[in-house]
Enzyme design. Structure first.
Site, PDB file in Angstrom:
ATOM      1  CG  HIS A  50      -1.845   1.195   1.250  1.00 13.95           C
ATOM      2  ND1 HIS A  50      -3.129   1.147   0.726  1.00 13.95           N
ATOM      3  CD2 HIS A  50      -1.672   2.458   1.717  1.00 13.95           C
ATOM      4  CE1 HIS A  50      -3.696   2.326   0.883  1.00 13.95           C
ATOM      5  NE2 HIS A  50      -2.840   3.140   1.477  1.00 13.95           N
ATOM      6  CB  CYS A  51       2.056   3.393  -2.665  1.00 12.79           C
ATOM      7  SG  CYS A  51       3.149   4.810  -2.934  1.00 12.79           S
ATOM      8  CB  VAL A  52       1.557   6.659   2.239  1.00 11.17           C
ATOM      9  CG1 VAL A  52       1.323   5.568   3.261  1.00 11.17           C
ATOM     10  CG2 VAL A  52       3.057   6.930   2.084  1.00 11.17           C
TER      11      VAL A  52
END
Length: 408
Positions: free
Chosen positions: A261-263
């Site tokens: 999950h890429c912020v």
């Protein structure tokens, strides 16, 4: 509702003119502070929720709520950069503290498993503000040609286009209607053998199409679906996940070939958007390095960009040069961080391993550390450099086929 009215989180009808009135949580907090009493548990959270609910702007169908996490980058980034341009020591302090604050906020939200638009807002506003400073402070000096401005602008547009594609569906698995469990009650505690027909243990023929829409061919099929790999049950989404799929705790969904999950894009990186994510990182690196080079050639004449980054005597001779030099250093710090992320991604692709699989391998002590620990080779999907990259370039080439697990 008129443009200044809204329905608050308690279901009451309110007006923007009364946004600073009747805040019971804040009144109670101030009373306790004046009387030297401690705040009750959760008081600060309730005050923050009230402020976030009342932070709105007028709109045609009623006042629209503004996400609080969008505001700090828009306000603080220009202030910090202009303060850093006042003096060399101020610049050193600000540019050192900014990454520390961003990392602290990242670990805070990651520990609470919260989704936030702060990092996406910071990234997009940083791009826009750096481009604005470049056009306002660097281009008027006359050392940047028109073709170079066009090239930089095209790189920025391509990066934003790739980022927009990366923000789309990463490959979410469809949630069963009503979130009901499948009819086979024995599945939640057992893994199901991989098969092309779904719940039955029938082996897939060697030349058939893979479950995730893979093209025919030994290299990609073997890399994606090696013999003995098990599908598993997700208790959150109530479905059987295909091989390499994973559940994202922040999004609350299962994703095909989940990487992480890429912020920075506020979304998962999975089977459908992994290529666009790599493209966005690559275009960002090229555009950022090119912009840094053009700026340093303008304000530090006669020096190579690398030398000028560390030694530029005339950088603080005037405020315009100081602001440009400060923005260059800010871009260099961000570029170094993104370059490290891109490097890890390229190495993982070369060994056909996702970040999720690498973390699980480290936890279970089933992977090998290679290249000084930069990559974790699980050995499960690695079929050689060419086959691994061929498999990656074929991701999302055809829509994923619905298996029996997805239907139930």
């Amino acid at each position: 509702l008129c443009c200044c009215e809204y329905v608050d989180r308690r279901g009451r009808r309110n007006h923007l003119a009364a946004c600073c009135c009747d805040c019971e949580e804040l009144d109670d907090g101030c009373d306790r502070w004046l009387t030297c009493k401690s705040l009750p548990p959760g008081a600060l959270e309730r005050i923050a929720d009230t402020i976030a609910d009342r932070l709105r702007v007028p709109w045609f169908s009623g006042a629209v709520k503004i996400n609080v996490s969008l505001v700090p980058p828009l306000v603080l980034l220009p202030v910090f950069l202009h303060v850093a341009a006042l003096h060399f020591l101020l610049g050193l302090i600000v540019l050192t503290s900014l990454p520390v604050v961003v990392l602290w906020y990242y670990y805070l939200t990651h520990r609470r498993k919260e989704r936030t638009l702060f990092f996406l807002s910071l990234g997009l506003f940083s791009l826009g503000y750096m481009y604005y400073v470049f056009l306002r402070e660097v281009v008027p000096r006359g050392r940047v040609e028109y073709s170079q401005v066009v090239a930089l602008t095209c790189g920025l547009i391509l990066m934003l286009a790739a980022l927009s594609r990366a923000k789309k569906d990463p490959g979410y698995l469809p949630i069963p209607a009503g979130n009901e469990k499948p009819s086979q009650q024995g599945l939640p505690n057992k893994s199901v053998s991989e098969s092309s027909s779904g719940l039955h243990g029938v082996s897939r023929p060697a030349g058939s199409r893979a479950v995730n829409g893979e093209a025919k061919g030994y290299c990609r099929m073997a890399a994606e679906q090696p013999e003995g790999v098990k599908k598993d049950w997700c208790t959150k989404c109530q479905l059987v996940r295909p091989a390499r799929a994973g559940h994202c705790r922040l999004c609350g969904r299962c994703v095909r070939r989940l990487d992480h999950h890429c912020v920075w894009i506020n979304s998962c990186v999975g089977e459908q958007n992994h290529q666009a994510f790599i493209l966005a990182l690559s275009f960002f690196m090229l555009t950022s390095v090119y912009g840094i080079t053009l700026t340093l050639h303008t304000i530090c004449r006669g020096r190579t960009p690398f030398v000028a980054l560390f030694y530029c005597p005339g950088a603080y001779s005037d405020y315009s040069s100081a602001l440009s030099f400060t923005c260059v250093w800010y871009c260099a710090i961000v570029t170094a961080g993104m370059g490290y992320i891109l490097l890890i991604q390229l190495l993982n692709i070369s060994y056909n391993v996702t970040e999720r699989e690498a973390r699980l391998a480290l936890r279970d002590n089933t992977g090998r550390r290679l290249l000084g620990g930069l990559v974790i080779d699980t050995g499960q999907y690695n079929r050689g450099l060419l086959c691994n990259w061929g498999h990656f370039l074929s991701l999302g080439s055809s829509p994923p086929q619905r298996s029996a697990e997805d239907i139930v």
